[in-house]
Design an enzyme around this catalytic site. Structure first.
Site, PDB file in Angstrom:
ATOM      1  N   ARG A   9       4.554  -7.786  21.530  1.00  0.00           N
ATOM      2  CA  ARG A   9       5.229  -6.293  22.191  1.00  0.00           C
ATOM      3  C   ARG A   9       6.433  -6.318  22.221  1.00  0.00           C
ATOM      4  NH1 ARG A   9       0.812  -4.938  20.030  1.00  0.00           N
ATOM      5  NH2 ARG A   9      -0.340  -3.553  21.430  1.00  0.00           N
ATOM      6  N   SER A  69      -2.306   1.358  25.983  1.00  0.00           N
ATOM      7  CA  SER A  69      -2.774  -0.110  26.658  1.00  0.00           C
ATOM      8  C   SER A  69      -1.351  -0.251  27.929  1.00  0.00           C
ATOM      9  CB  SER A  69      -2.307  -1.452  25.903  1.00  0.00           C
ATOM     10  OG  SER A  69      -2.705  -1.447  25.491  1.00  0.00           O
ATOM     11  N   GLU A 115       3.317  -2.875  29.874  1.00  0.00           N
ATOM     12  CA  GLU A 115       3.380  -2.982  28.645  1.00  0.00           C
ATOM     13  C   GLU A 115       4.785  -1.918  29.093  1.00  0.00           C
ATOM     14  OE1 GLU A 115       0.838  -2.679  25.050  1.00  0.00           O
ATOM     15  OE2 GLU A 115       2.080  -0.586  24.962  1.00  0.00           O
TER      16      GLU A 115
HETATM   17  P1  FAD Z   1       9.197   6.533  23.377  1.00  0.00           P
HETATM   18  O1  FAD Z   1       8.040   6.093  24.735  1.00  0.00           O
HETATM   19  O2  FAD Z   1       9.718   7.243  23.575  1.00  0.00           O
HETATM   20  O3  FAD Z   1      10.636   5.355  23.837  1.00  0.00           O
HETATM   21  C1  FAD Z   1      10.223   3.564  23.822  1.00  0.00           C
HETATM   22  C2  FAD Z   1      11.339   2.861  24.133  1.00  0.00           C
HETATM   23  O4  FAD Z   1      12.583   2.873  23.125  1.00  0.00           O
HETATM   24  C3  FAD Z   1      12.103   3.280  26.072  1.00  0.00           C
HETATM   25  O5  FAD Z   1      12.732   2.340  26.749  1.00  0.00           O
HETATM   26  C4  FAD Z   1      13.089   4.157  25.296  1.00  0.00           C
HETATM   27  O6  FAD Z   1      14.333   4.342  26.157  1.00  0.00           O
HETATM   28  C5  FAD Z   1      13.660   3.112  24.034  1.00  0.00           C
HETATM   29  N1  FAD Z   1      14.059   4.327  23.040  1.00  0.00           N
HETATM   30  C6  FAD Z   1      13.248   5.197  22.050  1.00  0.00           C
HETATM   31  N2  FAD Z   1      14.081   5.748  21.054  1.00  0.00           N
HETATM   32  C7  FAD Z   1      14.631   4.745  21.077  1.00  0.00           C
HETATM   33  C8  FAD Z   1      16.303   4.343  20.095  1.00  0.00           C
HETATM   34  N3  FAD Z   1      16.231   5.166  18.577  1.00  0.00           N
HETATM   35  N4  FAD Z   1      16.480   3.678  19.886  1.00  0.00           N
HETATM   36  C9  FAD Z   1      16.983   2.747  21.029  1.00  0.00           C
HETATM   37  N5  FAD Z   1      15.617   2.616  21.872  1.00  0.00           N
HETATM   38  C10 FAD Z   1      15.154   3.590  22.028  1.00  0.00           C
HETATM   39  N6  FAD Z   1       1.590   0.526  21.065  1.00  0.00           N
HETATM   40  C11 FAD Z   1       0.987  -0.632  19.925  1.00  0.00           C
HETATM   41  O7  FAD Z   1       2.033  -1.149  19.825  1.00  0.00           O
HETATM   42  N7  FAD Z   1      -0.481  -0.497  19.734  1.00  0.00           N
HETATM   43  C12 FAD Z   1      -1.221   0.448  20.208  1.00  0.00           C
HETATM   44  O8  FAD Z   1      -2.429   0.291  18.950  1.00  0.00           O
HETATM   45  C13 FAD Z   1      -0.969   1.496  20.995  1.00  0.00           C
HETATM   46  N8  FAD Z   1      -1.821   2.283  20.856  1.00  0.00           N
HETATM   47  C14 FAD Z   1      -0.977   3.162  21.438  1.00  0.00           C
HETATM   48  C15 FAD Z   1      -2.527   4.325  21.700  1.00  0.00           C
HETATM   49  C16 FAD Z   1      -1.896   5.389  22.520  1.00  0.00           C
HETATM   50  C17 FAD Z   1      -2.470   6.659  22.882  1.00  0.00           C
HETATM   51  C18 FAD Z   1      -0.363   6.268  23.002  1.00  0.00           C
HETATM   52  C19 FAD Z   1       0.000   7.032  24.226  1.00  0.00           C
HETATM   53  C20 FAD Z   1       0.331   4.586  22.866  1.00  0.00           C
HETATM   54  C21 FAD Z   1       0.039   3.581  22.762  1.00  0.00           C
HETATM   55  N9  FAD Z   1       0.589   3.086  22.285  1.00  0.00           N
HETATM   56  C22 FAD Z   1       0.404   1.897  20.981  1.00  0.00           C
HETATM   57  C23 FAD Z   1       1.997   2.555  22.472  1.00  0.00           C
HETATM   58  C24 FAD Z   1       3.407   3.224  21.930  1.00  0.00           C
HETATM   59  O9  FAD Z   1       2.357   3.954  20.808  1.00  0.00           O
HETATM   60  C25 FAD Z   1       4.600   2.928  21.246  1.00  0.00           C
HETATM   61  O10 FAD Z   1       5.228   2.011  22.335  1.00  0.00           O
HETATM   62  C26 FAD Z   1       5.395   3.473  20.309  1.00  0.00           C
HETATM   63  O11 FAD Z   1       6.272   3.007  19.100  1.00  0.00           O
HETATM   64  C27 FAD Z   1       6.186   4.070  20.996  1.00  0.00           C
HETATM   65  O12 FAD Z   1       7.341   5.348  20.537  1.00  0.00           O
HETATM   66  P2  FAD Z   1       7.933   6.163  21.209  1.00  0.00           P
HETATM   67  O13 FAD Z   1       8.616   6.619  20.161  1.00  0.00           O
HETATM   68  O14 FAD Z   1       6.794   7.262  21.927  1.00  0.00           O
HETATM   69  O15 FAD Z   1       9.374   5.571  22.255  1.00  0.00           O
HETATM   70  N1  EPU Z   2     -12.515  -5.021  26.378  1.00  0.00           N
HETATM   71  C1  EPU Z   2     -13.735  -4.573  27.657  1.00  0.00           C
HETATM   72  N2  EPU Z   2     -13.989  -3.637  28.721  1.00  0.00           N
HETATM   73  C2  EPU Z   2     -12.879  -2.524  28.364  1.00  0.00           C
HETATM   74  C3  EPU Z   2     -11.652  -3.048  27.244  1.00  0.00           C
HETATM   75  C4  EPU Z   2     -11.512  -4.154  26.131  1.00  0.00           C
HETATM   76  O1  EPU Z   2     -14.626  -5.717  28.255  1.00  0.00           O
HETATM   77  O2  EPU Z   2     -12.953  -1.438  29.636  1.00  0.00           O
HETATM   78  C5  EPU Z   2     -12.275  -6.457  26.122  1.00  0.00           C
HETATM   79  C6  EPU Z   2     -13.322  -5.213  24.151  1.00  0.00           C
HETATM   80  O3  EPU Z   2     -14.985  -5.666  24.092  1.00  0.00           O
HETATM   81  C7  EPU Z   2     -12.508  -6.727  23.226  1.00  0.00           C
HETATM   82  C8  EPU Z   2     -11.350  -7.096  24.317  1.00  0.00           C
HETATM   83  O4  EPU Z   2     -11.561  -6.875  25.472  1.00  0.00           O
HETATM   84  O5  EPU Z   2     -13.519  -7.001  23.323  1.00  0.00           O
HETATM   85  C9  EPU Z   2     -10.127  -6.106  23.313  1.00  0.00           C
HETATM   86  O6  EPU Z   2     -10.079  -4.862  23.429  1.00  0.00           O
HETATM   87  P1  EPU Z   2     -10.203  -3.991  22.250  1.00  0.00           P
HETATM   88  O7  EPU Z   2     -10.401  -4.259  20.837  1.00  0.00           O
HETATM   89  O8  EPU Z   2     -10.390  -2.877  22.776  1.00  0.00           O
HETATM   90  O9  EPU Z   2      -7.937  -4.346  22.493  1.00  0.00           O
HETATM   91  P2  EPU Z   2      -7.212  -4.362  23.499  1.00  0.00           P
HETATM   92  O10 EPU Z   2      -6.915  -5.832  23.600  1.00  0.00           O
HETATM   93  O11 EPU Z   2      -6.989  -3.730  24.276  1.00  0.00           O
HETATM   94  C10 EPU Z   2      -5.131  -5.060  22.423  1.00  0.00           C
HETATM   95  C11 EPU Z   2      -3.905  -3.953  21.800  1.00  0.00           C
HETATM   96  C12 EPU Z   2      -4.311  -2.173  22.018  1.00  0.00           C
HETATM   97  C13 EPU Z   2      -4.286  -2.079  20.097  1.00  0.00           C
HETATM   98  C14 EPU Z   2      -5.837  -2.683  20.180  1.00  0.00           C
HETATM   99  C15 EPU Z   2      -6.619  -2.711  19.068  1.00  0.00           C
HETATM  100  C16 EPU Z   2      -2.385  -5.032  24.107  1.00  0.00           C
HETATM  101  C17 EPU Z   2      -1.587  -4.721  25.107  1.00  0.00           C
HETATM  102  N3  EPU Z   2      -3.090  -3.741  23.307  1.00  0.00           N
HETATM  103  O12 EPU Z   2      -6.072  -3.880  23.221  1.00  0.00           O
HETATM  104  O13 EPU Z   2      -2.113  -1.586  21.843  1.00  0.00           O
HETATM  105  O14 EPU Z   2      -4.293  -1.142  19.812  1.00  0.00           O
HETATM  106  O15 EPU Z   2      -5.487  -4.301  20.264  1.00  0.00           O
HETATM  107  O16 EPU Z   2      -5.214  -3.917  18.475  1.00  0.00           O
HETATM  108  O17 EPU Z   2      -2.693  -6.081  23.636  1.00  0.00           O
HETATM  109  C18 EPU Z   2      -0.951  -0.678  23.136  1.00  0.00           C
HETATM  110  O18 EPU Z   2      -0.162  -1.785  22.912  1.00  0.00           O
HETATM  111  O19 EPU Z   2      -0.814   0.656  23.328  1.00  0.00           O
HETATM  112  C19 EPU Z   2      -2.795  -0.189  22.832  1.00  0.00           C
HETATM  113  C20 EPU Z   2      -3.676   0.071  21.974  1.00  0.00           C
END
Ligand code: FAD
Ligand code: EPU
Length: 342
Positions: free
Chosen positions: A159, A229, A325
């Site tokens: 991250r 997250s 995050e």
């Molecule tokens: P923004 O939120 O618009 O911007 C993020 C930051 O980057 C801000 O500080 C902004 O100023 C800066 N920024 C934006 N664009 C630019 C640019 N062109 N140049 C320089 N700086 C810039 N993340 C994961 O890693 N894994 C996941 O599984 C994951 N699951 C998600 C699930 C949900 C439901 C949600 C809502 C979010 C999740 N995220 C996850 C977080 C998010 O999707 C990522 O961080 C994504 O890359 C953010 O993209 P954005 O365009 O919305 O960024």
């Molecule tokens: N868990 C619980 N209770 C909960 C949530 C999770 O017990 O309420 C346990 C699960 O059972 C599992 C472990 O925690 O054993 C990990 O949970 P999960 O697989 O859902 O993944 P996570 O660690 O919570 C991370 C990333 C996600 C990404 C998933 C899948 C971070 C901060 N988050 O979540 O990214 O999608 O793994 O790879 O690293 C994001 O960054 O926004 C994001 C959604």
């Protein structure tokens, strides 16, 4: 009247900016930035607002990146993709799969723009963007110069990347280069992917399985505001992990290459019985405790108060102190999320 930012942040927080500028090319981005900041006014770049929390009205210009374009070049052993920063990430994953190009399927359904993907080195289900990112094209907003950073220069971590470091916050990302090997290797290390047959699995099956897992526990921002997250998974020393595991032998834990151990923040929060816990309109998600949601017209103050409470509860129980995050945006610039919720 000032324009609303509600549809520009997936938390769905009702805040306003002085101006919103939607740009479609690198030249437009630089011009918008120069224009917005010429008399010392604040400006900020935004993709799809899926990893931010606006704390207040923004007292300046929000520049929304919608630079489009996907160029695909075939090489003997790989596909090279040059993608405009304003393309939607999930649509890119779908498009590549439709064209028979595998490698991004584990990263399906991650919201946001392609240009934001290197910033926190997006990752899910066993893959991080750093594994396929060849370069990131930027504009240095101080000089107006175009700069290309290769994979190593991006300093990707969990991250994390160079784009989060103070010295590089004046870099605007305008395109991302990805390299996807034709000799595809499925990554089946995480969750229900481990049940798929490595000999016969297709990228489409992995995509479908990832989409199914994600929709079963993560709230759809179109329905319920959230930013994924809210906290990072904490990384602690091996000794600290040993001590914690004596008391909580079932705690999910993931040893890292450097000897440290990553914990599951969602599990820690869950153990504090916080699922569903509400502060004002903000709540801990019932299906995934690591996600804070805008349950009912939450203000950013509600979300900050809830995040503070969650952090304190987890800290008091486990002596593990969670860090956000999500990026926090104040009235003129980004502010420290940790200081805001501590
Ligand atoms: P923004 O939120 O618009 O911007 C993020 C930051 O980057 C801000 O500080 C902004 O100023 C800066 N920024 C934006 N664009 C630019 C640019 N062109 N140049 C320089 N700086 C810039 N993340 C994961 O890693 N894994 C996941 O599984 C994951 N699951 C998600 C699930 C949900 C439901 C949600 C809502 C979010 C999740 N995220 C996850 C977080 C998010 O999707 C990522 O961080 C994504 O890359 C953010 O993209 P954005 O365009 O919305 O960024
Ligand atoms: N868990 C619980 N209770 C909960 C949530 C999770 O017990 O309420 C346990 C699960 O059972 C599992 C472990 O925690 O054993 C990990 O949970 P999960 O697989 O859902 O993944 P996570 O660690 O919570 C991370 C990333 C996600 C990404 C998933 C899948 C971070 C901060 N988050 O979540 O990214 O999608 O793994 O790879 O690293 C994001 O960054 O926004 C994001 C959604």
């Amino acid at each position: 009247m000032n324009p609303s930012l509600k549809s520009f942040n997936t938390f769905g927080i009702q805040v306003y900016a002085k101006h919103i500028a939607v740009i479609e090319s690198a030249q437009e981005l630089l011009a918008a930035w120069t224009d917005a900041t010429s008399n010392g006014q604040p400006a900020i770049l935004l993709g799809e607002g899926s990893n931010i929390l606006f704390l207040k009205d923004f007292d300046g210009t929000v520049i929304v990146n919608r630079i489009k374009g996907i160029q695909i070049t075939e090489q003997d052993d790989s596909w090279l993709l040059h993608v405009g920063a304003g393309e939607n990430w999930h649509q890119l994953v779908e498009k590549t799969l439709l064209q028979g190009i595998a490698g991004l399927e584990n990263l399906a359904l991650i919201p946001g723009c392609v240009g934001s993907s290197p910033i926190q080195n997006i990752g899910a289900y066993g893959i991080e963007i750093k594994q396929v990112c060849q370069y990131v094209d930027c504009i240095d907003l101080n000089s107006g110069q175009a700069v290309r950073l290769d994979n190593e220069q991006c300093q990707f971590g969990y991250r994390d990347s160079i784009f989060k470091h103070a010295d590089y916050k004046h870099y605007a990302i305008v395109a991302v280069g990805l390299k996807l090997a034709k000799k595809w290797q499925p990554v089946l290390t995480y969750g229900s992917l481990t049940q798929l047959d490595p000999e016969n699995v297709t990228a489409q099956q992995i995509f479908d399985s990832v989409c199914e897992m994600r929709t079963s526990k993560l709230p759809d921002p179109k329905v319920t505001g959230n930013a994924g997250s809210f906290f990072k998974n904490p990384v602690i020393t091996a000794k600290e992990a040993q001590e914690l595991l004596i008391h909580y032998p079932h705690a999910p834990h993931y040893p890292q290459i450097d000897g440290q151990v990553k914990l599951a923040a969602g599990w820690l929060i869950d153990q504090c019985q916080l699922k569903g816990h509400q502060v004002g309109g903000a709540a801990v998600h019932q299906q995934q405790a690591l996600v804070l949601i805008n349950e009912d017209n939450a203000s950013s103050a509600d979300i900050v108060a809830l995040a503070h409470y969650v952090r304190q509860q987890v800290g008091n129980k486990f002596n593990v102190w969670l860090e956000p995050e999500v990026r926090f945006i104040g009235s003129t610039q980004e502010v420290s999320g940790l200081e805001t919720i501590a």
